[in-house]
Design an enzyme around this catalytic site. Structure first.
Site, PDB file in Angstrom:
ATOM      1  N   LYS A  64       0.697  -1.075  -0.172  1.00  9.90           N
ATOM      2  CA  LYS A  64      -0.131  -0.167  -0.046  1.00  9.90           C
ATOM      3  C   LYS A  64       0.790   1.293  -0.096  1.00  9.90           C
ATOM      4  O   LYS A  64       2.093   1.270   0.731  1.00  9.90           O
ATOM      5  CB  LYS A  64      -0.881  -0.075   1.334  1.00  9.90           C
ATOM      6  CG  LYS A  64      -1.776   0.932   1.485  1.00  9.90           C
ATOM      7  CD  LYS A  64      -2.819   0.904   2.806  1.00  9.90           C
ATOM      8  CE  LYS A  64      -3.784   1.894   2.768  1.00  9.90           C
ATOM      9  NZ  LYS A  64      -4.654   1.709   3.768  1.00  9.90           N
ATOM     10  N   SER A 139      -9.687   1.731   3.176  1.00 12.82           N
ATOM     11  CA  SER A 139      -8.994   2.377   2.124  1.00 12.82           C
ATOM     12  C   SER A 139      -7.874   1.663   1.386  1.00 12.82           C
ATOM     13  O   SER A 139      -7.481   1.991   0.434  1.00 12.82           O
ATOM     14  CB  SER A 139      -8.175   3.290   3.177  1.00 12.82           C
ATOM     15  OG  SER A 139      -7.247   2.921   3.955  1.00 12.82           O
ATOM     16  N   SER A 163      -9.572  -1.118   7.236  1.00 10.45           N
ATOM     17  CA  SER A 163      -9.097  -0.765   5.862  1.00 10.45           C
ATOM     18  C   SER A 163      -8.417  -1.978   5.207  1.00 10.45           C
ATOM     19  O   SER A 163      -8.225  -2.068   4.189  1.00 10.45           O
ATOM     20  CB  SER A 163      -8.054   0.351   5.682  1.00 10.45           C
ATOM     21  OG  SER A 163      -8.710   1.635   5.718  1.00 10.45           O
TER      22      SER A 163
HETATM   23  N1  GLN Z   1     -12.891   3.454   6.607  1.00 10.34           N
HETATM   24  C1  GLN Z   1     -12.429   3.990   7.855  1.00 10.34           C
HETATM   25  C2  GLN Z   1     -12.018   5.383   7.842  1.00 10.34           C
HETATM   26  O1  GLN Z   1     -12.094   5.861   7.028  1.00 10.34           O
HETATM   27  C3  GLN Z   1     -11.114   2.987   8.053  1.00 10.34           C
HETATM   28  C4  GLN Z   1      -9.867   3.517   7.357  1.00 10.34           C
HETATM   29  C5  GLN Z   1      -8.583   2.567   7.852  1.00 10.34           C
HETATM   30  O2  GLN Z   1      -8.916   1.597   8.458  1.00 10.34           O
HETATM   31  N2  GLN Z   1      -7.543   3.015   7.491  1.00 10.34           N
HETATM   32  O3  GLN Z   1     -11.490   5.982   8.701  1.00 10.34           O
END
Ligand code: GLN
Length: 464
Positions: A64, A139, A163
């Protein structure tokens, strides 16, 4: 490779052609073609000379775009960091390389890992390889699709509130978030430091276990890493045993949960009971507080973490000449995307004098109650079973205009990050709309081995 029937070079060649074929998914933000081939040739030469093979010899991994790989761009999918090159290796990366892995490229994600659909990326959205009108989740959307579409064997993501597990659920693969402090975060771009953890995507439990085993464990560069010994996860998966599972009826009775997901999990609970496991309902009163607490605390931490992007030390700086204050304002306004700006504002607000106690302190109190409640559950049960996401993969554009709906969809995943325990999404189910969805399993702190064993046993259902 030991038998001499295939080489690392051929393997890398295969994945490069897979990447080429799947370009339109937009999963990769950079492909390290020449370098990966060179490394493959070097590994082949070492093997030919009889040098010992690392645990991940020739394993092709994508990362990532929030994890530092020395000499390679790392941008967190943000214009504010465009062009910034990592000046050291993340500990996780260094450990993968030491065991012979080949890093094939950087993977698309939501900007600074903020989002649930990969639509908040400066590189544009990623498409779900099973249905290109749908999002892959976020994400770590690029990390999920790279594995889903066979463009690498394993990938790394980061999981602050789901994410890794949520995109794994949307893409029909495995997504593991180890417990807080299991893998060093040295070299991981911070979003919310008391939640962030590097996670792993794969198609089978053996690969995921092996990658965890290689990356986990103490690190002088990250004092939050647990000093607990790291088991040889990949060698200890095969220990079938009866488990004591808890499930939380509150999660299954939630009005936002797709009825098919509910039915599938209730059916699995019945099957597990039929096979001699204990599966019992446990009262859980805090479901409605989880998402608000998560978004108060993570935005607060993000507003602090992201203050370092001031146009002076990293990445983008405004071209217009201004006094210092306006220089900061302009650089940040130009560099950050909309969602990131919203979260910085929200986080600054909940930390401001006058609101601190009403929001930040309250959310911390919720976090403490959740941690105590979870500890009590794990004093009686080996694992908690719950959905990963309330619905299968959204259509592209479906949720982007409604941030509350988007945040609420994180309801089942943010729990594990609030309390710091390991959690996984295992791709057991398929919806009548053709999309996959997973079962989420949580175990107690430091119980990654039991989490992986349970997952391994459950995966046998779909491998049969
Ligand atoms: N969807 C969650 C957020 O927007 C999780 C994001 C993540 O785990 N980086 O914060």
């Amino acid at each position: 490779m030991k038998e001499g029937t295939i080489s690392c070079e051929a393997v890398v060649g295969f994945y490069l052609s897979q990447i080429e074929k799947s370009r339109h998914f937009n999963a990769f933000t950079a492909v390290f073609k020449e370098e990966a081939l060179q490394r493959a040739v070097m590994l082949d030469a070492q093997r030919a000379q009889g040098k010992p093979m690392g645990k991940l010899h020739g394993v092709v991994i994508g990362i990532k775009d929030v994890i530092c790989y020395l000499g390679h761009e790392v941008s967190a999918a943000s214009n504010i960091l465009r062009g910034y090159e990592a000046i050291y290796n993340a500990t996780a990366i260094a450990r993968l390389l030491e065991e012979g892995a080949i890093i094939i490229g950087n993977l698309n994600c939501d900007e600074f890992a903020m989002g649930s659909t990969n639509e908040n990326s400066a590189y544009g959205p990623v498409l779900n390889a099973l249905d290109e009108t749908r999002v892959p989740g976020g994400s770590s959307g690029g990390s999920a699709v790279a594995v889903q579409s066979g463009a690498c064997m394993l990938s790394l993501g980061s999981d602050t509130g789901g994410s890794v597990r949520q995109p794994a659920d949307f893409c029909g693969i495995i997504g593991l978030k180890p417990g807080y402090g299991r893998i060093s975060r040295y070299g991981l771009i911070a979003y919310a430091s008391s939640f962030d953890q590097i996670g792993i995507f794969g198609t089978n439990t053996e690969d995921v276990a092996l990658a965890l085993e290689v990356m986990a464990g103490p690190d002088d560069f990250d004092s939050t890493v647990s000093s607990q010994p790291v088991p040889a996860y990949s060698k200890e998966l095969d220990q079938p045993s009866k488990q004591k599972f808890a499930y939380l009826p509150a999660t299954l009775d939630h009005p936002g949960l797709d009825p098919e997901i509910r039915t599938a999990i209730l059916q699995l609970i019945d099957d597990l009971k039929g096979e001699g496991n204990t599966v019992e309902p446990v009262d859980f009163e805090y479901l409605d507080y989880i998402v608000p607490a998560y978004y108060v605390l993570t935005t607060a931490e993000a507003s602090s973490n992201l203050s370092r992007y001031d146009g002076v030390r990293f990445g983008h700086r405004t071209k217009t000449e201004e006094d210092l204050l306006n220089f900061y304002k302009k650089s940040r306004s130009e560099g950050f995307g909309k969602e990131v700006k919203k979260r910085i504002l929200l986080g600054t607000f909940v930390l401001s004098a006058g609101y601190y106690d009403a929001y930040f302190t309250k959310a911390q109190q919720v976090r403490r109650i959740l941690a105590d409640t979870t500890k009590a559950i794990f004093s009686q049960y080996d694992a908690i079973l719950l959905p990963t996401v309330p619905t299968p993969a959204f259509k592209i554009g479906e949720k982007i205009a409604d941030p509350i709906a988007m945040y609420i969809a994180d309801i089942y995943t943010v729990y594990a990050n609030l309390v710091g325990v390991p959690a996984i999404s295992v791709p057991l189910f398929r919806h009548s709309n053709g999309m996959p969805f997973g079962l989420q399993i949580m175990t107690n702190q430091n119980e990654e081995l039991s989490l992986l064993r349970i997952s391994h046993q459950l995966m046998e259902r779909i491998n049969q």
